[in-house]
Scaffold this motif. Structure first.
Motif, PDB file in Angstrom:
ATOM      1  N   VAL B  83      48.963  -9.345 -16.070  1.00  0.00           N
ATOM      2  CA  VAL B  83      49.597 -10.188 -15.050  1.00  0.00           C
ATOM      3  C   VAL B  83      49.641  -9.511 -13.682  1.00  0.00           C
ATOM      4  CG1 VAL B  83      51.012 -11.321 -16.806  1.00  0.00           C
ATOM      5  CG2 VAL B  83      51.963  -9.399 -15.514  1.00  0.00           C
ATOM      6  N   ALA B  84      48.982  -8.343 -13.572  1.00  0.00           N
ATOM      7  CA  ALA B  84      49.128  -7.506 -12.362  1.00  0.00           C
ATOM      8  C   ALA B  84      48.783  -8.254 -11.076  1.00  0.00           C
ATOM      9  CB  ALA B  84      48.290  -6.247 -12.493  1.00  0.00           C
ATOM     10  N   ASP B  85      47.814  -9.159 -11.111  1.00  0.00           N
ATOM     11  CA  ASP B  85      47.392  -9.836  -9.873  1.00  0.00           C
ATOM     12  C   ASP B  85      48.072 -11.194  -9.683  1.00  0.00           C
ATOM     13  OD1 ASP B  85      46.192 -11.170 -11.909  1.00  0.00           O
ATOM     14  OD2 ASP B  85      44.225 -11.305 -10.977  1.00  0.00           O
ATOM     15  N   CYS B  86      49.072 -11.488 -10.482  1.00  0.00           N
ATOM     16  CA  CYS B  86      49.709 -12.805 -10.418  1.00  0.00           C
ATOM     17  C   CYS B  86      51.030 -12.763  -9.657  1.00  0.00           C
ATOM     18  CB  CYS B  86      49.957 -13.342 -11.835  1.00  0.00           C
ATOM     19  SG  CYS B  86      48.401 -13.645 -12.702  1.00  0.00           S
ATOM     20  N   ALA B  87      51.266 -13.773  -8.833  1.00  0.00           N
ATOM     21  CA  ALA B  87      52.484 -13.812  -8.019  1.00  0.00           C
ATOM     22  C   ALA B  87      53.637 -14.452  -8.775  1.00  0.00           C
ATOM     23  CB  ALA B  87      52.228 -14.574  -6.729  1.00  0.00           C
ATOM     24  N   LEU B  88      53.308 -15.247  -9.773  1.00  0.00           N
ATOM     25  CA  LEU B  88      54.349 -15.860 -10.603  1.00  0.00           C
ATOM     26  C   LEU B  88      53.951 -15.684 -12.059  1.00  0.00           C
ATOM     27  CD1 LEU B  88      56.861 -17.682 -11.107  1.00  0.00           C
ATOM     28  CD2 LEU B  88      55.366 -19.658 -10.810  1.00  0.00           C
ATOM     29  N   VAL B  89      54.888 -15.202 -12.861  1.00  0.00           N
ATOM     30  CA  VAL B  89      54.627 -14.991 -14.283  1.00  0.00           C
ATOM     31  C   VAL B  89      55.671 -15.777 -15.083  1.00  0.00           C
ATOM     32  CG1 VAL B  89      54.393 -13.298 -16.130  1.00  0.00           C
ATOM     33  CG2 VAL B  89      53.747 -12.680 -13.781  1.00  0.00           C
ATOM     34  N   VAL B  90      55.191 -16.703 -15.890  1.00  0.00           N
ATOM     35  CA  VAL B  90      56.086 -17.589 -16.642  1.00  0.00           C
ATOM     36  C   VAL B  90      55.871 -17.387 -18.130  1.00  0.00           C
ATOM     37  CG1 VAL B  90      56.709 -19.995 -17.098  1.00  0.00           C
ATOM     38  CG2 VAL B  90      56.035 -19.295 -14.782  1.00  0.00           C
TER      39      VAL B  90
END
Lengths: 256, 256
Positions: B83-90
Motif C-alpha cells: 500500500v506504500a504508494d496509496c493515499a487512501l487505504v481501506v
C-alpha cells in the motif's frame, strides 16, 4: 443500542422474503453452493432450481454455511412451474450475444423496480446456466431483463458472483442506515494547543527551531496540528508521547 | 445511439485504474481466481497479493478469463509495501468478531468516499484471508474500514463474492469528478509509514515504548498517524521535525 438498530436492519432485509431466486440448469455444484451462500448473506432464503444437473444439486447440498437453505430449495422441471406464483419475473442476461425481444434494465434501475414490487407481491429473478445463460423458452416467461453493468471486454460474470451482486443491489436500499463505530470526539482547541506547545518545546530542545525563524516555526506547527483533525483521545496519546520525548531530551539523550 | 452511451459508460468504468485490490494471505486458488474475474468484469485491473499461499497463487494463474490480470498481479511480502504508494487505504471486514479501533462505513457510504479519492490519487482496498480476515498489523495500515451489509445470522461472505460486490459498488456510479479548488495532495502510505517509524524510533530512544508492550505502541502509533489525515507537505514537515528530535535524542540531550 447498537444491537437494536442492527435488529431493525435485518427486519427490513427480510423483505426479500417475497423474492424467489431461480437457477435454471445450473451445471457446477460450486456455483450452486456459492449462489446459496450469497442468498443467505443477503437474506433471500427462497431458492428454486429448474433442472439442475443432478450431480450439481446433490453435491451443492453440502455447501458449508448454506446447507439449510439448499435443503429447503424447491426443485422444478420447468421454468413455467418455477415462476407460476410470481407477479413479476425478471431474467438476468449478459446481453450482446443475441437479439433480445425484451427491455433490458441496468441492475441499479431494475433493482428499484423489483423492490417496489417486492413490497406486495412475489418476484422471481432468473439466472441461466453458466454456459448458455437463459434460453428462449425461459426468456419467454420474463417481463423484462436486467444486466449487471460490466466491462464490454469482459461482460459475462461468474454465476455465484452475479447472484451476490444482484442480491446486494436488491438488499442495499431496503436497509436502514446503520452508522459505523461512533467517531471519537474531536480534540478541542486547548488540547491542540497543549500538543503544539510541547512539540515546540521539543523542537527547541533539539535545535530544530533555531534553524529557521522561531515565530515561523510556531505558526507552521500550530497550523499543521490543526489540520491533523485530531480526536480527543489521539491528542492525549500524542501529548503523552511528546512529553516523554521532551523529558528525555532534557534529561540527556543517550546515556554514556 | 445505444452503443454510444454504452461506450461512454465503459470510459467511466476505466477510472478504476487508480484502484489497487489487495488480497492478503489468500488460501484458496478458486477464490483468488474468482476475485480476479470480478476485477476484470468491473475494470479494476490492478491486483496486488500479499503472501498468498504459494499453491493458491500458482493455481489461480490458470483461471479462465482472468489469466492476463493474474499474470500482471504484483506480489508483496508485507502489507506496508503493498500500500506504500496509496493515499487512501481501506480495509474490508465482517465486523462483529473483535473490537475495532477504526471507523466502519457501510459499503455504499464508503464507496462514495473511495470514488472521490480515486478521481485524483491511488486507493488500496484490502481483503483478508478466508479464515481470519485482516490481522491487526494489516488493519494498522488502514485509514478506515468498510463492511458489506449482510444479514446478522450470516455475516461472513465468500471472498470472491465480497470482491465482486465491492467492485460493483465502486463501478456503479462511476468515479466522482474532482471539483473546486485542489486541496493539497494527501500523504501516501509510504510517507505516513516513514513518519510512523521515525516517531517510533524517538519513542524508543526516550523510553516511552518500554513502558508498555512495544507491538501495541507500534500499532497504536500507526493508526494514529493514519487518522491524522496528513497532506503530503505536512508529512514532510513532520518528518523533518521528528528526525531532528531523534538526532538530538541520540547525540545526547541537554549539553552539560
Amino acid at each position: 443500542m447498537k444491537r437494536q438498530s442492527e435488529a431493525k436492519k435485518w427486519q427490513v432485509l427480510s423483505e426479500l422474503d417475497r423474492l424467489r431466486v431461480v437457477l435454471v440448469a445450473t451445471r457446477n455444484p460450486l456455483n450452486l453452493g456459492a449462489a446459496a451462500l450469497a442468498m443467505s448473506n443477503f437474506g433471500a432464503l427462497r431458492l428454486r432450481v429448474v433442472n439442475p444437473y443432478e450431480l450439481a444439486f446433490r453435491e451443492a447440498r453440502s455447501a458449508v454455511g448454506a446447507a439449510e437453505l439448499l435443503a429447503n430449495a424447491e426443485e422444478f422441471t420447468s421454468t413455467a412451474d418455477a415462476v407460476a406464483d410470481c407477479a413479476l419475473v425478471v431474467g438476468t442476461t449478459a446481453v450482446g450475444h443475441r437479439e433480445l425481444q425484451h427491455s433490458v434494465y441496468r441492475l441499479d434501475e431494475g433493482g428499484g423496480l423489483i423492490r417496489q414490487q417486492l413490497a406486495t407481491v412475489p418476484v422471481a429473478v432468473l439466472f441461466g446456466s453458466e454456459k448458455t445463460g437463459l434460453g428462449n423458452e425461459d426468456l419467454s416467461h420474463c417481463h423484462w431483463l436486467m444486466r449487471i453493468p460490466t466491462r464490454e471486454k469482459h461482460i459475462s460474470m461468474n454465476l455465484g458472483q452475479a447472484v451476490a451482486v444482484t442480491l446486494y443491489e436488491l438488499a442495499r436500499n431496503g436497509v436502514t442506515k446503520a452508522k459505523g463505530k461512533q467517531a471519537a470526539a474531536p480534540a478541542i482547541s486547548g488540547e491542540m494547543e497543549r500538543v503544539t506547545s510541547v512539540l515546540l518545546e521539543a523542537l527547541r530542545e533539539s535545535g530544530y527551531s533555531s534553524q529557521v525563524a522561531e515565530a515561523s516555526t510556531e505558526e507552521k506547527a500550530r497550523r499543521m496540528i490543526r489540520r491533523m483533525d485530531l480526536n480527543s483521545n489521539d491528542a492525549q496519546v500524542l501529548l503523552g508521547m511528546l512529553r516523554q520525548i521532551l523529558w528525555k531530551l532534557r534529561s540527556g539523550g543517550s546515556e554514556p
